[in-house]
Design an enzyme around this catalytic site. Structure first.
Site, PDB file in Angstrom:
ATOM      1  N   ALA A  12       0.649  -1.289   0.019  1.00 22.95           N
ATOM      2  CA  ALA A  12       0.019   0.053  -0.077  1.00 22.95           C
ATOM      3  C   ALA A  12       1.112   1.331   0.040  1.00 22.95           C
ATOM      4  O   ALA A  12       1.584   1.479   0.994  1.00 22.95           O
ATOM      5  CB  ALA A  12      -0.882  -0.022   1.388  1.00 22.95           C
ATOM      6  N   ALA A  13       0.830   1.944  -1.155  1.00 19.74           N
ATOM      7  CA  ALA A  13       1.697   3.143  -1.212  1.00 19.74           C
ATOM      8  C   ALA A  13       1.422   4.318  -0.239  1.00 19.74           C
ATOM      9  O   ALA A  13       0.303   4.127   0.303  1.00 19.74           O
ATOM     10  CB  ALA A  13       1.672   3.664  -2.661  1.00 19.74           C
ATOM     11  N   GLY A  14       2.313   5.229  -0.089  1.00 14.30           N
ATOM     12  CA  GLY A  14       2.045   6.218   1.089  1.00 14.30           C
ATOM     13  C   GLY A  14       1.239   7.320   0.559  1.00 14.30           C
ATOM     14  O   GLY A  14       0.223   7.098   0.006  1.00 14.30           O
ATOM     15  N   ARG A  18       2.060  13.787  -4.911  1.00 17.64           N
ATOM     16  CA  ARG A  18       1.268  14.338  -6.257  1.00 17.64           C
ATOM     17  C   ARG A  18      -0.253  14.443  -6.224  1.00 17.64           C
ATOM     18  O   ARG A  18      -0.957  15.008  -7.371  1.00 17.64           O
ATOM     19  CB  ARG A  18       1.700  13.518  -7.568  1.00 17.64           C
ATOM     20  CG  ARG A  18       3.332  13.584  -7.683  1.00 17.64           C
ATOM     21  CD  ARG A  18       3.770  12.372  -8.716  1.00 17.64           C
ATOM     22  NE  ARG A  18       3.101  12.391  -9.819  1.00 17.64           N
ATOM     23  CZ  ARG A  18       3.450  11.487 -10.852  1.00 17.64           C
ATOM     24  NH1 ARG A  18       4.174  10.524 -10.637  1.00 17.64           N
ATOM     25  NH2 ARG A  18       2.918  11.534 -12.027  1.00 17.64           N
ATOM     26  N   LYS A  25      -2.399   7.630  -0.557  1.00 15.74           N
ATOM     27  CA  LYS A  25      -3.020   7.643  -2.019  1.00 15.74           C
ATOM     28  C   LYS A  25      -3.894   6.377  -2.222  1.00 15.74           C
ATOM     29  O   LYS A  25      -4.819   6.591  -3.060  1.00 15.74           O
ATOM     30  CB  LYS A  25      -1.455   7.103  -3.079  1.00 15.74           C
ATOM     31  CG  LYS A  25      -2.142   7.358  -4.389  1.00 15.74           C
ATOM     32  CD  LYS A  25      -0.571   7.092  -5.141  1.00 15.74           C
ATOM     33  CE  LYS A  25       0.285   5.890  -5.044  1.00 15.74           C
ATOM     34  NZ  LYS A  25       1.416   5.857  -5.881  1.00 15.74           N
ATOM     35  N   GLY A  83      12.510   0.447  -0.903  1.00 12.08           N
ATOM     36  CA  GLY A  83      12.286  -0.384  -1.969  1.00 12.08           C
ATOM     37  C   GLY A  83      11.122  -1.279  -1.855  1.00 12.08           C
ATOM     38  O   GLY A  83      10.845  -1.735  -0.875  1.00 12.08           O
ATOM     39  N   GLU A 158      14.877  -1.786 -14.653  1.00 12.69           N
ATOM     40  CA  GLU A 158      14.232  -0.336 -14.576  1.00 12.69           C
ATOM     41  C   GLU A 158      14.935   0.683 -15.529  1.00 12.69           C
ATOM     42  O   GLU A 158      15.978   0.529 -16.051  1.00 12.69           O
ATOM     43  CB  GLU A 158      14.665   0.153 -13.143  1.00 12.69           C
ATOM     44  CG  GLU A 158      14.336  -0.679 -11.965  1.00 12.69           C
ATOM     45  CD  GLU A 158      12.639  -1.010 -11.995  1.00 12.69           C
ATOM     46  OE1 GLU A 158      11.831   0.048 -12.377  1.00 12.69           O
ATOM     47  OE2 GLU A 158      12.248  -2.005 -11.723  1.00 12.69           O
ATOM     48  N   ARG A 319     -32.203   7.788  -1.256  1.00  6.70           N
ATOM     49  CA  ARG A 319     -30.985   7.680  -0.031  1.00  6.70           C
ATOM     50  C   ARG A 319     -30.933   6.305   0.595  1.00  6.70           C
ATOM     51  O   ARG A 319     -31.830   5.606   0.523  1.00  6.70           O
ATOM     52  CB  ARG A 319     -31.287   8.976   1.005  1.00  6.70           C
ATOM     53  CG  ARG A 319     -31.148  10.278   0.302  1.00  6.70           C
ATOM     54  CD  ARG A 319     -31.360  11.601   1.056  1.00  6.70           C
ATOM     55  NE  ARG A 319     -30.720  11.285   2.384  1.00  6.70           N
ATOM     56  CZ  ARG A 319     -30.958  12.261   3.584  1.00  6.70           C
ATOM     57  NH1 ARG A 319     -32.165  12.986   3.427  1.00  6.70           N
ATOM     58  NH2 ARG A 319     -30.188  12.051   4.621  1.00  6.70           N
ATOM     59  N   TYR A 373     -37.971  14.763  11.884  1.00  4.09           N
ATOM     60  CA  TYR A 373     -36.707  15.177  12.846  1.00  4.09           C
ATOM     61  C   TYR A 373     -37.113  16.236  13.785  1.00  4.09           C
ATOM     62  O   TYR A 373     -37.755  17.299  13.202  1.00  4.09           O
ATOM     63  CB  TYR A 373     -35.429  15.398  11.937  1.00  4.09           C
ATOM     64  CG  TYR A 373     -34.317  15.937  12.653  1.00  4.09           C
ATOM     65  CD1 TYR A 373     -33.809  15.217  13.610  1.00  4.09           C
ATOM     66  CD2 TYR A 373     -33.600  17.104  12.217  1.00  4.09           C
ATOM     67  CE1 TYR A 373     -32.733  15.612  14.318  1.00  4.09           C
ATOM     68  CE2 TYR A 373     -32.343  17.249  12.955  1.00  4.09           C
ATOM     69  CZ  TYR A 373     -31.956  16.424  14.021  1.00  4.09           C
ATOM     70  OH  TYR A 373     -30.774  16.886  14.858  1.00  4.09           O
TER      71      TYR A 373
END
Length: 452
Positions: A12-14, A18, A25, A83, A158, A319, A373
């Protein structure tokens, strides 16, 4: 293919600068579900009965979502970002007790299908020790290249490490790999960080495996399926692909979309055959529509159930908790929330029905609202079968209308109404002859005096 356990490790990326967001993300959504949620769904469908997710420090919302989607999953914190191989090693405790297959995926690649993951596993079952997923890129710049020889994978290079000749290769790395369980720890131990970034690349496992005499295979997928998300533009691109697939799927399953490109689905939308969906309809999460129903233009549905032969819209909003019965009619500018509209009932114009039951074949007139309500708590309105509620009526909950009750137009109903009773809940009309002329004269004089 082995029937024994398959472990999936989701990287799971940070935060993703960007994305310009405080959210991790992978918590951004397509089809109403976080990116990582799509990945988790695919790995579970692919047979991963053990799931380990590698997260960054202090990502409680991400860990909560993982626990919600896959309760038996474990989360492993990668403190230093050194990495992909280093990230997998952070979850080593999850696979050190030998799983037959280990799948490694990224949490920001949401469109990969379980069928594709099955093919990767099949590659292992057919004798490969490592299997890599690739794709033919229209523009390969920036991607790692899959270097093959005689149908076997030789290396993943790469972009920064590739030669000019290798950069001409269009077969690229999708970032998804599969390993024979008893080989992964051995391969990780031999991966070095002697590259431009000083990181431990999981892709180096290919060359390490070959140096040990292991067999490396690969499978390919469509470029759209394996696209990743690093910014809002790529997020929108993934959303577009997701919606296109959903539209094609529902139409193949017998649903009519009159203007497909204008209809938006959620990841869990369920629509039966012979449903007709008109233009500009949005399905939020948790919607089920049964056969023969019609969703008319510009309607929005979320966590709602529409029964067979019902009609919703145009310009209707369902709803959470809306239950629309068989053959019921929900018309233009009507909002239904946490309410059951029973079979054959009609709420056709400009009305709000919330925290309520509308009995079978009842008719709710234009402009009617349930006042549910009181500023502190929600209250229930119960409308029996065969009731007629005249236009512009206000039903102040808690209140019950018995079967067959008749409410005169413009009424404010604050007390229960017995079955088959007629209720008139409005002020008595008083007419005073010629008083309008006198009133106009008074107002004109007051206005003239103010203008002096």
């Amino acid at each position: 293919m082995s029937d024994r356990s398959c472990l999936a490790i989701v990287l799971a990326a940070g935060l993703g600068t960007r994305m310009r967001s405080a959210l991790p993300k992978v918590m951004h959504e397509i089809g109403g579900l976080p990116l990582v949620g799509h990945v988790l769904n695919s790995v579970v469908e692919a047979g991963a009965n053990q799931v380990a997710v590698v997260v960054g420090p202090e990502m409680p919302r991400l860990e909560e979502h993982v626990a919600l989607r896959v309760p038996h999953a474990t989360c492993h914190v990668q403190v230093e970002r050194l990495g992909t191989a280093h990230a997998v090693k952070a979850a080593e405790s999850a696979f050190e007790d030998a799983c037959d297959h280990v799948l490694v995926l990224f949490g920001d690649t949401p469109l990969v299908s379980s069928q594709t993951l099955h093919r990767l596993r099949a590659c292992l079952a057919q004798g490969a020790d490592v299997a890599v997923l690739g794709f033919e890129a229209q523009d390969p710049f920036g991607y790692g290249r899959l270097l093959e020889r005689d149908g076997e994978l030789v290396a993943i290079r790469e972009e920064k490490e590739a030669t000019e000749e290798e950069r001409l290769v269009t077969l690229c790395n999708a970032g998804i790999m599969a390993f024979r369980g008893d080989a992964l720890s051995e391969l990780l131990a031999d991966i070095k960080n002697n590259n431009a970034k000083g990181e431990y690349y999981l892709t180096d496992a290919v060359e390490v495996a070959r140096s040990k005499g292991m067999r490396v295979g690969f499978e390919t997928a469509d470029e759209n399926e394996v696209q990743g998300v690093n910014d809002r533009s790529q997020l929108a691109s993934c959303e577009a692909v997701f919606q296109k697939v959903q539209r094609e799927t529902v139409m193949e399953n017998g649903v009519t979309l009159q203007a497909p490109d204008t209809v938006y689905f959620s990841w869990d939308t369920e629509i039966a055959p012979d449903v007709v969906v008109e233009p500009n309809v949005v399905f939020g999460s948790g919607v089920k529509v049964e056969s023969g129903a019609r969703i008319r233009a510009f309607s929005h549905l979320e966590q709602a159930h529409v029964s067979s032969e019902a009609i919703v819209g145009p310009y209707a909003r369902l709803r959470p908790g809306a239950e629309i019965g068989e053959g019921a009619r929900i018309g233009n500018f009507v909002e239904i929330k946490k309410a059951c509209i029973e079979a054959g009932a009609k709420v056709n114009h400009l009305s709000y029905i919330g925290d309520a039951r509308v009995g079978a074949k009842s008719n709710i007139g234009a402009g009617t609202i349930t006042c549910n309500y009181d500023g502190y708590m929600k209250h229930h309105t119960d409308i029996g079968a065969g009731c007629f509620v005249g236009s512009d009526s206000v039903l102040v909950a808690p209140v019950t209308l018995g079967d067959g009750a008749f409410i005169a137009a413009g009424s404010v109903v604050t007390s229960d109404v017995p079955a088959n009773a007629l209720t008139v809940g409005r002020a008595k009309q008083v007419t005073k002859e010629n008083r309008a002329t006198t009133l106009r004269d008074m107002l004109a004089a007051a206005k003239a005096a103010r203008q002096k």
